[in-house]
Design a protein around this motif. Structure first.
Motif, PDB file in Angstrom:
ATOM      1  N   GLU A  57       0.883  -1.233   0.055  1.00  0.00           N
ATOM      2  CA  GLU A  57      -0.076   0.031   0.084  1.00  0.00           C
ATOM      3  C   GLU A  57       0.881   1.129   0.041  1.00  0.00           C
ATOM      4  O   GLU A  57       0.452   2.270  -0.752  1.00  0.00           O
ATOM      5  CB  GLU A  57      -0.894  -0.105   1.119  1.00  0.00           C
ATOM      6  CG  GLU A  57      -1.883   1.211   1.357  1.00  0.00           C
ATOM      7  CD  GLU A  57      -2.522   1.299   2.597  1.00  0.00           C
ATOM      8  OE1 GLU A  57      -3.623   1.758   2.700  1.00  0.00           O
ATOM      9  OE2 GLU A  57      -1.863   1.232   3.595  1.00  0.00           O
ATOM     10  N   VAL A  90      -2.141  -3.083  -7.831  1.00  0.00           N
ATOM     11  CA  VAL A  90      -3.240  -2.390  -7.097  1.00  0.00           C
ATOM     12  C   VAL A  90      -3.309  -0.884  -7.869  1.00  0.00           C
ATOM     13  O   VAL A  90      -4.687  -0.776  -7.827  1.00  0.00           O
ATOM     14  CB  VAL A  90      -2.524  -2.253  -5.494  1.00  0.00           C
ATOM     15  CG1 VAL A  90      -3.507  -1.166  -4.882  1.00  0.00           C
ATOM     16  CG2 VAL A  90      -2.563  -3.381  -4.827  1.00  0.00           C
ATOM     17  N   LYS A  91      -2.410  -0.405  -8.099  1.00  0.00           N
ATOM     18  CA  LYS A  91      -2.814   0.940  -8.963  1.00  0.00           C
ATOM     19  C   LYS A  91      -3.484   0.766 -10.148  1.00  0.00           C
ATOM     20  O   LYS A  91      -4.370   1.380 -10.546  1.00  0.00           O
ATOM     21  CB  LYS A  91      -1.332   1.455  -9.190  1.00  0.00           C
ATOM     22  CG  LYS A  91      -0.803   1.812  -8.042  1.00  0.00           C
ATOM     23  CD  LYS A  91      -1.147   3.490  -7.608  1.00  0.00           C
ATOM     24  CE  LYS A  91      -0.694   4.480  -8.607  1.00  0.00           C
ATOM     25  NZ  LYS A  91      -1.045   5.707  -7.821  1.00  0.00           N
ATOM     26  N   SER A  93      -5.682  -1.593 -10.811  1.00  0.00           N
ATOM     27  CA  SER A  93      -7.045  -2.109 -10.162  1.00  0.00           C
ATOM     28  C   SER A  93      -7.676  -0.816 -10.022  1.00  0.00           C
ATOM     29  O   SER A  93      -9.067  -1.084 -10.146  1.00  0.00           O
ATOM     30  CB  SER A  93      -6.742  -3.205  -9.276  1.00  0.00           C
ATOM     31  OG  SER A  93      -6.089  -4.309  -9.605  1.00  0.00           O
ATOM     32  N   SER A  94      -7.042   0.101  -9.366  1.00  0.00           N
ATOM     33  CA  SER A  94      -7.733   1.161  -9.055  1.00  0.00           C
ATOM     34  C   SER A  94      -8.327   1.917 -10.040  1.00  0.00           C
ATOM     35  O   SER A  94      -9.196   3.007  -9.819  1.00  0.00           O
ATOM     36  CB  SER A  94      -6.957   2.126  -8.026  1.00  0.00           C
ATOM     37  OG  SER A  94      -5.797   2.843  -8.770  1.00  0.00           O
ATOM     38  N   THR A  97     -12.309   0.187 -10.611  1.00  0.00           N
ATOM     39  CA  THR A  97     -12.859  -0.097  -9.442  1.00  0.00           C
ATOM     40  C   THR A  97     -12.723   0.913  -8.205  1.00  0.00           C
ATOM     41  O   THR A  97     -11.424   1.215  -8.083  1.00  0.00           O
ATOM     42  CB  THR A  97     -12.764  -1.591  -9.044  1.00  0.00           C
ATOM     43  OG1 THR A  97     -13.719  -1.770  -7.843  1.00  0.00           O
ATOM     44  CG2 THR A  97     -11.461  -1.916  -8.524  1.00  0.00           C
ATOM     45  N   ASP A  98     -13.649   1.258  -7.546  1.00  0.00           N
ATOM     46  CA  ASP A  98     -13.610   2.086  -6.200  1.00  0.00           C
ATOM     47  C   ASP A  98     -13.289   1.151  -5.160  1.00  0.00           C
ATOM     48  O   ASP A  98     -13.052   1.710  -3.909  1.00  0.00           O
ATOM     49  CB  ASP A  98     -14.968   2.808  -6.363  1.00  0.00           C
ATOM     50  CG  ASP A  98     -15.094   3.819  -7.316  1.00  0.00           C
ATOM     51  OD1 ASP A  98     -13.639   4.343  -8.010  1.00  0.00           O
ATOM     52  OD2 ASP A  98     -16.068   4.323  -7.918  1.00  0.00           O
ATOM     53  N   SER A  99     -13.608  -0.082  -5.216  1.00  0.00           N
ATOM     54  CA  SER A  99     -13.219  -0.838  -4.038  1.00  0.00           C
ATOM     55  C   SER A  99     -11.927  -1.092  -3.874  1.00  0.00           C
ATOM     56  O   SER A  99     -11.159  -1.755  -4.593  1.00  0.00           O
ATOM     57  CB  SER A  99     -13.938  -2.362  -4.397  1.00  0.00           C
ATOM     58  OG  SER A  99     -13.827  -3.216  -3.417  1.00  0.00           O
ATOM     59  N   VAL A 100     -11.382  -0.648  -2.611  1.00  0.00           N
ATOM     60  CA  VAL A 100     -10.075  -0.903  -2.314  1.00  0.00           C
ATOM     61  C   VAL A 100      -9.783  -2.429  -1.875  1.00  0.00           C
ATOM     62  O   VAL A 100      -8.729  -2.947  -2.197  1.00  0.00           O
ATOM     63  CB  VAL A 100      -9.741  -0.131  -0.820  1.00  0.00           C
ATOM     64  CG1 VAL A 100      -8.180  -0.465  -0.378  1.00  0.00           C
ATOM     65  CG2 VAL A 100     -10.036   1.290  -1.074  1.00  0.00           C
ATOM     66  N   CYS A 103      -8.836  -4.112  -5.176  1.00  0.00           N
ATOM     67  CA  CYS A 103      -7.725  -3.964  -5.700  1.00  0.00           C
ATOM     68  C   CYS A 103      -6.695  -4.786  -4.893  1.00  0.00           C
ATOM     69  O   CYS A 103      -5.779  -5.380  -5.645  1.00  0.00           O
ATOM     70  CB  CYS A 103      -7.407  -2.391  -5.401  1.00  0.00           C
ATOM     71  SG  CYS A 103      -8.305  -1.421  -6.348  1.00  0.00           S
ATOM     72  N   ASN A 106      -6.623  -8.281  -5.750  1.00  0.00           N
ATOM     73  CA  ASN A 106      -6.159  -8.795  -7.052  1.00  0.00           C
ATOM     74  C   ASN A 106      -4.704  -8.969  -7.166  1.00  0.00           C
ATOM     75  O   ASN A 106      -3.898  -9.733  -7.841  1.00  0.00           O
ATOM     76  CB  ASN A 106      -6.283  -7.650  -7.937  1.00  0.00           C
ATOM     77  CG  ASN A 106      -7.794  -7.786  -8.617  1.00  0.00           C
ATOM     78  OD1 ASN A 106      -8.540  -8.570  -8.502  1.00  0.00           O
ATOM     79  ND2 ASN A 106      -8.125  -6.326  -9.014  1.00  0.00           N
TER      80      ASN A 106
END
Length: 439
Positions: A57, A90-91, A93-94, A97-100, A103, A106
């Motif tokens: 993160e 993660v980046k 995926s963001s 989607t707005d779902s942390v 992200c 994945n």
């Protein structure tokens, strides 16, 4: 036709293994059965969270490596390659989607990719070393369906990527030892260096690599000296040139592997004055088992704890590394609440695991020694030196960091690859002639 059948069967095994892993990943949260997970909050806040998830993160959130001593936050001391790749996932995926939570879930798909790549290179290794096509299947079944290899797909830590680089490194070492092409040496150096950029323990594959490289160097020196004694100017010149070429290529190998492998360690030492190592717990930690003698920790376990055959993290209860290793190899570090009948089945599974593990150990040593005696010296030395290096570093690790978590099978899971190589050669050995052709 037979080779085509073996290739098709191998492909089916890998495909089935990939499907099982995908099903497992889709039904497993990043917080389940993983190690040193930590936590994440959001990509928009300024909170610095601990653990592997917090490390990932941090990179995704701030777009740079930690600008503080990484030993001050749990799990940040690890080399960053896995965490950088995971942060990229993660980046990306963001953006969709707005779902942390989605992200970070994945990340497991990335780890799944690493696992499938490991299976593919394991197959390529077995195809290189086995002269009987169908023997490839034995080794591939072990690598594909061993419980730890499946559990590892659900981890968000750097274990799977480390195993992938170790496997690729062994593959290119085998390719190199057959004809000493420089390009394979480059791939060996990259595998070792990138593996150490993922986890320092990947340095274990430097042992079989180094042993074979030393053997080749000694041969080059011997040939050069023999030709000098024979005063054969043409041959002497050729072999001295070959020796120079060998040394030059080894220097390139060292620059790549050491440059990549120690980059994280050197960075931290220059910026923060930190020395290499890991951030370990204290003797007050519940996992501490340093109160027991080394013989107790690494000797034959006196109590197999079959009443509840799962890993107990309390050092006051679990005192033997080998017992913990066998338990975690099939069950991980879980402690499930299950029926008495299911526990009975798990007891049987643990006993079977110990028996099969000891048998595989015997097979690995036996086939390696027989390869050395019967003409396949380089392959035998590769397997024996690699397997011994894994076991010895495990024992040293347990002695230096006497905690129950240090005894987990995941730290020596690459030993399965050497066992798979042994299985892929087992049945041909009793029938080999002493004058068999060298690999």
């Amino acid at each position: 036709m037979k080779r085509i059948k073996v290739q098709f069967t191998s492909l089916c095994i890998i495909a089935l293994g990939a499907i099982i892993r995908l099903i497992y990943v889709l039904n497993t949260s990043v917080y389940e059965r993983s190690h040193d997970v930590g936590a994440y909050s959001a990509l928009t806040d300024s909170i610095v969270n601990p653990g592997h998830l917090g490390y990932i993160e941090y990179i995704a959130k701030f777009n740079h490596l930690p600008d503080f001593d990484p030993f001050t936050i749990f799990s940040y001391y690890h080399p960053p390659l896995h965490h950088i790749l995971s942060a990229i996932v993660v980046k990306i995926s963001s953006f969709f989607t707005d779902s942390v939570d989605a992200c970070f879930e994945n990340i497991q798909l990335l780890v799944l990719l690493f696992s499938v790549i490991t299976l593919i290179f394991s197959y390529k290794i077995l195809k290189e070393v086995s002269k009987r096509d169908w023997q490839i299947i034995l080794g591939l079944l072990l690598i594909t369906f061993h419980p730890s290899m499946i559990l590892m797909c659900g981890y968000v830590n750097n274990d799977m990527l480390t195993v992938m680089f170790e496997t690729i490194g062994i593959y290119y070492t085998i390719k190199w030892m057959k004809n000493y092409q420089f390009k394979y040496l480059i791939f060996m150096a990259l595998s070792l260096g990138l593996g150490m950029c993922t986890k320092i323990s990947a340095i274990v594959i430097a042992v079989p690599m180094g042993v074979l490289m030393l053997m080749h160097l000694i041969d080059a020196i011997r040939f050069a000296r023999n030709d000098e004694k024979m005063k054969n100017e043409t041959s002497d010149s050729e072999n001295k040139s070959a020796l120079t070429k060998c040394i030059r290529e080894y220097l390139v190998f060292a620059v790549i592997s050491i440059g990549l492998g120690l980059s994280w360690t050197v960075r931290n030492f220059i910026l923060f004055g930190t020395k290499p190592g890991i951030a370990s717990a204290t003797p007050e930690d519940i996992k501490y088992m340093g109160n027991y003698s080394v013989l107790t920790r690494l000797g034959i376990p006196m109590n197999w704890e079959l009443e509840y055959p799962f890993h107990n993290e309390y050092g006051s209860v679990s005192d033997n590394a080998w017992l913990i290793m066998f338990k975690t190899s099939i069950f991980g570090e879980i402690r499930p609440d299950i029926s008495s009948f299911a526990i009975l089945l798990c007891r049987i599974a643990l006993i079977a695991t110990v028996v099969l593990g000891l048998l595989l150990t015997f097979i690995t040593i036996y086939t390696a020694m027989k390869d050395i005696r019967q003409g396949n010296r380089k392959l035998g030395i590769l397997v024996l030196s690699g397997w011994c290096a894994v076991l010895l570093t495990y024992m040293v690790f347990v002695i230096k960091y006497p905690y129950t978590c240090s005894c987990d099978f995941r730290y020596i899971i690459i030993s399965l690859l050497f066992g798979a190589i042994a299985l892929s050669r087992l049945k041909e050995l009793p029938f080999k002639s002493k004058h068999s052709e060298q690999n």
